[in-house]
Structures are given as C-alpha cells and as structure tokens.
Design a protein around this motif. Sequence first.
Motif, short mmCIF file in Angstrom:
data_model
loop_
_atom_site.label_atom_id
_atom_site.label_comp_id
_atom_site.label_asym_id
_atom_site.label_seq_id
_atom_site.Cartn_x
_atom_site.Cartn_y
_atom_site.Cartn_z
N ALA A 1 42.12 24.35 30.32
CA ALA A 1 40.43 24.88 30.06
C ALA A 1 40.20 24.90 31.57
O ALA A 1 39.54 25.80 32.05
N ALA A 2 40.93 23.90 32.40
CA ALA A 2 40.55 23.70 33.73
C ALA A 2 41.02 25.01 34.42
O ALA A 2 40.12 25.96 35.37
N THR A 3 42.31 25.39 34.34
CA THR A 3 42.77 26.87 34.79
C THR A 3 41.99 28.04 34.49
O THR A 3 41.74 28.64 35.29
N SER A 4 41.39 28.08 33.41
CA SER A 4 40.80 29.16 32.74
C SER A 4 39.44 29.20 33.18
O SER A 4 38.93 30.21 33.72
N VAL A 5 38.90 27.95 33.37
CA VAL A 5 37.37 27.99 34.32
C VAL A 5 37.59 28.58 35.70
O VAL A 5 36.62 29.43 36.24
N VAL A 6 38.74 27.85 36.33
CA VAL A 6 38.73 28.30 37.64
C VAL A 6 38.81 29.75 37.71
O VAL A 6 38.53 30.66 38.56
N LEU A 7 39.90 30.26 36.83
CA LEU A 7 40.21 31.87 36.81
C LEU A 7 39.08 32.56 36.58
O LEU A 7 38.62 33.66 37.33
N CYS A 8 38.20 31.98 35.54
CA CYS A 8 36.97 33.00 35.30
C CYS A 8 36.00 32.91 36.70
O CYS A 8 35.33 33.79 36.65
N LEU A 9 35.93 31.88 37.02
CA LEU A 9 35.02 31.93 38.45
C LEU A 9 35.63 32.67 39.41
O LEU A 9 34.72 33.25 40.23
N LEU A 10 36.86 32.55 39.53
CA LEU A 10 37.37 33.34 40.57
C LEU A 10 37.19 34.97 40.38
O LEU A 10 36.76 35.79 41.22
N ILE A 11 37.35 35.13 39.02
CA ILE A 11 36.77 36.85 38.63
C ILE A 11 35.62 37.10 38.90
O ILE A 11 35.29 38.28 39.52
N ILE B 1 30.72 46.74 37.68
CA ILE B 1 31.64 45.77 38.08
C ILE B 1 31.27 44.24 37.60
O ILE B 1 32.05 43.79 36.95
N ILE B 2 29.93 43.82 37.47
CA ILE B 2 29.60 42.69 36.78
C ILE B 2 29.82 42.57 35.39
O ILE B 2 30.56 41.72 34.73
N PRO B 3 29.39 43.93 34.66
CA PRO B 3 29.94 43.72 33.32
C PRO B 3 31.23 43.70 33.11
O PRO B 3 31.87 42.99 32.07
N GLY B 4 32.04 44.54 33.83
CA GLY B 4 33.52 44.26 33.67
C GLY B 4 34.07 43.19 33.94
O GLY B 4 35.17 42.65 33.25
N GLY B 5 33.62 42.26 35.08
CA GLY B 5 34.09 41.09 35.33
C GLY B 5 33.62 40.14 34.23
O GLY B 5 34.72 39.34 33.72
N LEU B 6 32.53 40.15 33.45
CA LEU B 6 32.30 39.45 32.39
C LEU B 6 33.19 39.71 31.18
O LEU B 6 33.66 38.74 30.46
#
Length: 510
Positions: free
Chosen positions: A302-312, A25-30
């Motif tokens: 970039a802000a959207t991407s960071v938020v999306l990555c944090l959510l993922i 799960i974590i590697p997949g999320g990364l």
Amino acid sequence: MTQTPPSQPDQLPKDAVPPSATRWIIPGGLLIVLLVAVLTTVSLWEARQNALGNEQRQIGDLVLITSQDIQRHYELYDLLLREAAAQIVDLPPSRGTGAPANIIRRTMDASRIPAEMILISESGKLVASSRHPTNGEQAADRDYFIIQRDQPATGLYLSRPFRNRLDQEPCVALSRRLTDSHGNFAGILAILVPLQSVREMFASLTRHRSDAISLIRLDGTILVRQPDLGSFGGFGLNVFGRPNFQRMATAPQGSFTSTSEIDRVKRYYVFSRVGDLPLIVVVGVGMDAVTAPWQAQWLAGAATSVVLCLLILGAAVALRREMLRRFEIEQEFLRLSQTDSLTGLPNRRHFDEFGQREWQRAARQRSSIAVLMVDIDHFKQVNDRIGHPGGDRVLREVSDIIRASLHRPGDFAGRYGGEEFAIILPETDAPAAAHVAERIRAAIEANTAEGVAPVTVSIGLAAALAAPKGTLAEMMIAADHALYRAKETGRNRVVSSHVARNDNLRPLAC
C-alpha cells in the motif's frame, strides 16, 4: 501630441488554445493511478488469499496429526484394557484382590503410559489402582460405571471429565465392562487419562498467543482447552447449545471463521472427529495471526502504491505545467513575430494574413468590407523638428488613437510600414468607413501637445462587396491610390477610392 491610452485590447488572435494533449494529461494520470490501485488491490487480495490458504493447510495438517495421535493413544488404552480384563476374568476366585492389582500394575508399568488403571467391583467400590493405594472408595456415581453397568453392549466408553478422587487431578476414563463366567456384570476396568498431559501436548502445538486448541465430547463438554478455560467457564464447560459447536457437531470435519463464544477472539477454525470416538479436535488460529504475514506485505504494498500514485500524479501535473509553459512561450514568440515592437499593433505580415482570411470570409458571405490606409503627414519634418525619439513617440500615440477609435471587436489595425497604418473594417460600407476614417483623422488632429505643431494624417479609403474572384490586394491598391490623392489635394483629409476598374470588385458609393 498627448498620449491616449488604448481602449481596445491587443488585436492578436485570442482563440489560440493549448494542445489537446494538455486536457488529457491529468485524466490520463488519474486513470493510471486507478489502474495501479486496482492492480495493487488485486495483488494484495491474492496475497491475502495465499496467506489464508497456507495457514489453512498448516492448520488442517495439525488437526489431522493431532486427531490421529489421540486415536492411537486411545486404541492403545483399549488394547491394555482388553489384555488386563482377559487376565482378570481368567483368575480363580481363590486368588483374592491382590492378584488383579498385580495384573493392573504390571500392565501399566510395561506400557510406560502416564495414566492410571483402576478396577471397580460390581457394587461400585474401588478395588485396585495401578498408581495409588485404595481404601474402598466408591465410584458407583461415576457415569462410566453407570453406563457400563446398565448398558451391557456399550463396549469402550469415554466418560465425561471429572476429578480423580485419589489425587484430585482432572481426567477422563476409558472403561470396559467385566462379566463373570455366567455373563453377569462383574465390575469395570478403566484407564484414567490425566487431562494435564493432553493440555501439555496441545501447548506444544500452539504457535501464536491467540491460538486455541480444544478436545470436545460430542455432548458439547470441553475436555481440554489450551489456553485453559479459567474464568471463561472453568473445568468441564459445556457448549452444546452454542452456534460454533453446532457447526462442528453436524459434520465429520470442516473449517469456518467465527468469533469465539468463550473469549470473543475472531479465529479461523478447523475441526475433525477423532476416529470412532465421540471426540472432536478443534484448532482455532486468531485472524490477526493468520493475516500477520500478509499485513506486513499489505503495508509495504500500500505504501509503495501510494508513493507510486503520488509520483504519477506529480509527473502528470509537472508535464501539463511544462506543456502549458511551452505553449505560452510559443504564443509569446508568435505574438512577437506578429507585433510591431514600437507601436504594439500587428505588423504587416500579420495584417496580410488576417486580411486574407477576412476577405475570404466576406467573399463567402457576400458581405461588404472596407480598407483604410493612414499616413502621417510630413513625418520627416516631425522627426527633424523633435528628433527620432519624438518621432517614435508620435508613432505610438497615433497607433493608440487608431486602436481607441475602432469600437467593434472585428475591426483590425496594423502598422503597414514606416509612418503608414492600415485598417480593415469587416461588414462596413463606404459611408460607415468614411465615418470611422474621419473620427480617426479628427482625433489625431485634436491631440496636440503644448508647444508642438499639430500632427495630422491623410487617409485613403476603399470599400466594396467582396467577390470570390477578387483579392484584398486590389482593395489595398485602391485605398493606396485614394491616400495619394488625399496628399495631393492638401493632406489632413479622407479620400474615398473608386474601384470600378476591376469587375471582381463591386464599389460602394460614399
């Protein structure tokens, strides 16, 4: 009896591992985060290139329009010079200097051009001007006079920038040579173009504070620059030896990104020659202004991407935590389903499952295995004497003693039912099994609480070499028969069983 704390851990299986999906799960999320970052980077890079492309097209159009506009003006100036020169040459000498001055004024008034036409004699004296009165000012030192005088084939000549001696305004001269009827040098006719008008035109074309528009002679002399050169070199600065100008001097047109050698601002430059004139139009737009629309998009992306990555990542962590929590709950339910709630030992169902697996392993390896059946003597009398809560306490204490008496990790004990316990001893022959059984019996007998009659157990033992055709049930029956014999012969003892009745079991002697 006194309670003996268990020295062995819980005998439930310890090899249960979380589902393999929890490891991914974590590697997949990364991996998803990396993919989002790559896609965002590519998207933003393409947006930047599009922004640059749009700006390049706009700047290119601006350079083209400016170049064409300047060329049209200079073609008009040349036409005015030709017309005025033809009229002046045709004048008879008797007309004097007033007639040429009138021709000059009429020509410029009709054109409505904010420029000044002058006539200079062959000696270099200013004869007439379309705008100012003249007092015989000298112009023999001007480059446009010298070139026209010394090089008859020059044609239309664009001078270096200078200050008009009549009004001190910066200007350039477009000049043509005059010849008399014998082909001799008869002076020059020139139009003085004020550079302020060109600067005002350039100012109307700039869109950003960092923009710079220049008109440069091929010899590197800057005629006009917007914004003004000011303290960066002043009027008529020559940049011939500088790298940026050399890049422009070697091609008719082009573009490049570089830092200005004048004000140190990084710009995107587009340049073009002005027709056949020795002029270069240069438009430079600050890279900050070029990328300003993209910068806003970049920040938002970039802000959207960071938020999306944090959510993922947050979702991956939460999902993994939930799966592990569910796994732990399932394992707890499994443990409860396999554990006797009173004693904490494995229940009969779990004992049978473990015993079957252990028997199959022993049969494959042709190893010995032993089974002990333990029963508390006169347990009904114990209950009658100390009550059912006391009887429960005795059961727990006996189970603790049994657990503490098993020293090897592979030994397994469970509550078989009521006051009866069962023990499996892998890779154990009859003598070793009897030793363990005696240790259990003695430990239970020795643990007597003050004022309470001793509690004892009877133990039946069966040991054999496991065979593929045999079963654990046969071993259990043999140990159970031995237990009955222990009770019949006086209780509080260990009795070994003989299992020679079945050819599938090969007994081990005590």
